[in-house]
Design a protein around this motif. Sequence first.
Motif, short mmCIF file in Angstrom:
data_model
loop_
_atom_site.label_atom_id
_atom_site.label_comp_id
_atom_site.label_asym_id
_atom_site.label_seq_id
_atom_site.Cartn_x
_atom_site.Cartn_y
_atom_site.Cartn_z
N VAL A 193 -0.35 4.35 -3.25
CA VAL A 193 -1.18 3.19 -2.96
C VAL A 193 -2.65 3.60 -2.82
CG1 VAL A 193 -1.61 1.33 -1.31
CG2 VAL A 193 0.74 2.00 -1.86
N SER A 194 -3.53 2.84 -3.45
CA SER A 194 -4.96 3.17 -3.39
C SER A 194 -5.71 2.19 -2.49
CB SER A 194 -5.56 3.16 -4.80
OG SER A 194 -5.39 1.91 -5.43
N ALA A 195 -5.01 1.62 -1.54
CA ALA A 195 -5.62 0.76 -0.52
C ALA A 195 -5.29 1.34 0.85
CB ALA A 195 -5.08 -0.67 -0.63
N PRO A 196 -6.12 1.08 1.87
CA PRO A 196 -5.85 1.61 3.21
C PRO A 196 -4.50 1.12 3.74
CG PRO A 196 -8.09 0.75 3.07
CD PRO A 196 -7.39 0.32 1.81
N LEU A 197 -3.81 2.02 4.43
CA LEU A 197 -2.49 1.72 4.97
C LEU A 197 -2.48 1.92 6.48
CD1 LEU A 197 -0.30 3.75 2.44
CD2 LEU A 197 -0.43 1.26 2.56
N ASP A 198 -1.50 1.33 7.14
CA ASP A 198 -1.21 1.63 8.52
C ASP A 198 -0.40 2.93 8.52
OD1 ASP A 198 -0.25 1.86 11.10
OD2 ASP A 198 0.20 -0.28 11.31
N LEU A 199 -1.09 4.04 8.60
CA LEU A 199 -0.41 5.33 8.49
C LEU A 199 0.58 5.55 9.62
CD1 LEU A 199 -3.28 7.74 7.36
CD2 LEU A 199 -1.42 6.81 5.97
N ASP A 200 0.23 5.10 10.81
CA ASP A 200 1.14 5.31 11.94
C ASP A 200 2.48 4.62 11.72
OD1 ASP A 200 -0.80 6.77 13.60
OD2 ASP A 200 -1.87 4.86 13.59
N ASN A 202 0.07 11.71 0.10
CA ASN A 202 -0.79 10.74 -0.57
C ASN A 202 -1.21 11.24 -1.95
OD1 ASN A 202 -1.70 8.67 1.72
ND2 ASN A 202 -1.60 10.71 2.62
N VAL A 203 -0.95 10.42 -2.95
CA VAL A 203 -1.53 10.66 -4.28
C VAL A 203 -2.44 9.51 -4.69
CG1 VAL A 203 0.31 12.20 -5.06
CG2 VAL A 203 0.51 9.73 -5.47
N GLY A 204 -2.31 8.36 -4.02
CA GLY A 204 -3.27 7.29 -4.18
C GLY A 204 -4.47 7.57 -3.27
N ALA A 205 -5.66 7.22 -3.74
CA ALA A 205 -6.88 7.55 -2.99
C ALA A 205 -7.68 6.29 -2.72
CB ALA A 205 -7.72 8.55 -3.77
N PRO A 206 -7.55 5.70 -1.51
CA PRO A 206 -8.34 4.52 -1.16
C PRO A 206 -9.84 4.83 -1.16
CG PRO A 206 -6.53 4.86 0.39
CD PRO A 206 -6.61 6.09 -0.46
N GLU A 207 -10.63 3.83 -1.44
CA GLU A 207 -12.07 4.00 -1.41
C GLU A 207 -12.60 4.04 0.02
OE1 GLU A 207 -13.77 0.92 -3.81
OE2 GLU A 207 -12.83 1.64 -5.66
N GLU A 208 -11.85 3.49 0.98
CA GLU A 208 -12.28 3.43 2.37
C GLU A 208 -11.57 4.48 3.20
OE1 GLU A 208 -10.55 1.05 0.86
OE2 GLU A 208 -11.89 -0.64 0.46
#
Length: 346
Positions: A245-252, A266-272
């Motif tokens: 996923v290349s959008a911010p996630l709730d990692l917790d 992570n292989v997707g890289a969010p811009e934020e």
Amino acid sequence: MTTVAAYAAPAAKAPLERTTIERRAVRENDVLIEIKFAGICHSDIHQAREGWGEALFPMVPGHEIAGVVTEVGPAVTKFAVGDRVGVGCMVDSCRVCENCAAGLEQYCTDGNTGTYNALDRNGEPTYGGYSTHIVVDEAFTVRIPDGLALDEAAPLLCAGITTYSPLRHWNAGPGKKVAILGMGGLGHMGVKIAHALGAEVTVLSQSLRKRDDGLKLGADHYYATSDPETFTELRGTFDLILSTVSAPLDLDAHLSLLRSDGAFVNVGAPEEPVSLNLFSVIGGRKTLAGSGIGGIEETQEMLDFCAAHGLGAEIELISAAEINEAYERVLASDVRYRFVIDTATI
């Protein structure tokens, strides 16, 4: 120098347009490749729109390249005219650092040279696969096995290796429970590869809209992350979660789905930027990691593996004139599952 046709973004966020670019003359160790197909990666959009920072323009994106060798330099030994070949996300590295010596050119300590949006070792800009031809050193060119159609093979040069490398590194296989987060261009290849490696595969997607596709491609289970019950039911389940996923996630929340000693990669890289409560990894001795593409040797290994298991990408073949529309459809998650440009239309 040779002038070839290409599609380029003239400036950040500008529509791509047909143009011409110069390709270098074939050097001693180079191969000239007539590009047949080029995949559209979300990375192309991030870079063409400067989502990952300042970029070089004009930009010819494209690092999922499949084609045929039409000329070789006098010192080339790996390839001959007529060979089916591919080029991925990098076209050079320092070749002498510890990582390069270990076959990890993607992690070159001096920085690898990107296929586009980069300066080569001579300070010249690199241009990618949205073009009719490319000149590449044979050391950064891979062979596409006869068992793979060129159009379906093109996305493997990024989407394939980006998922294959971490799945192998974190030992996905029999007895392992693997979740693929995101069912898109990367995710659909992650499902195929994890299944072929023998893992028990779960897709975690925002909705169940693509559930039938996921199960058809090799997933054993499919859950919607928009349903809070998913995080209750699957708590402590997975040995490995591969996030495409290349959008911010709730990692917790997502880290709670791991078993002890599990890894979230992570292989997707969010811009934020994203945030994290460190207790989410301290409890259970969990790993939060990232992974890039793969080295040249591993990329060849991936292509051979995919050919042996019949794993081409699921593609929508488009003309060059449809590139800008395709970008918007990628952003809307409206592609199943990788756009591939027929470069004969450039």
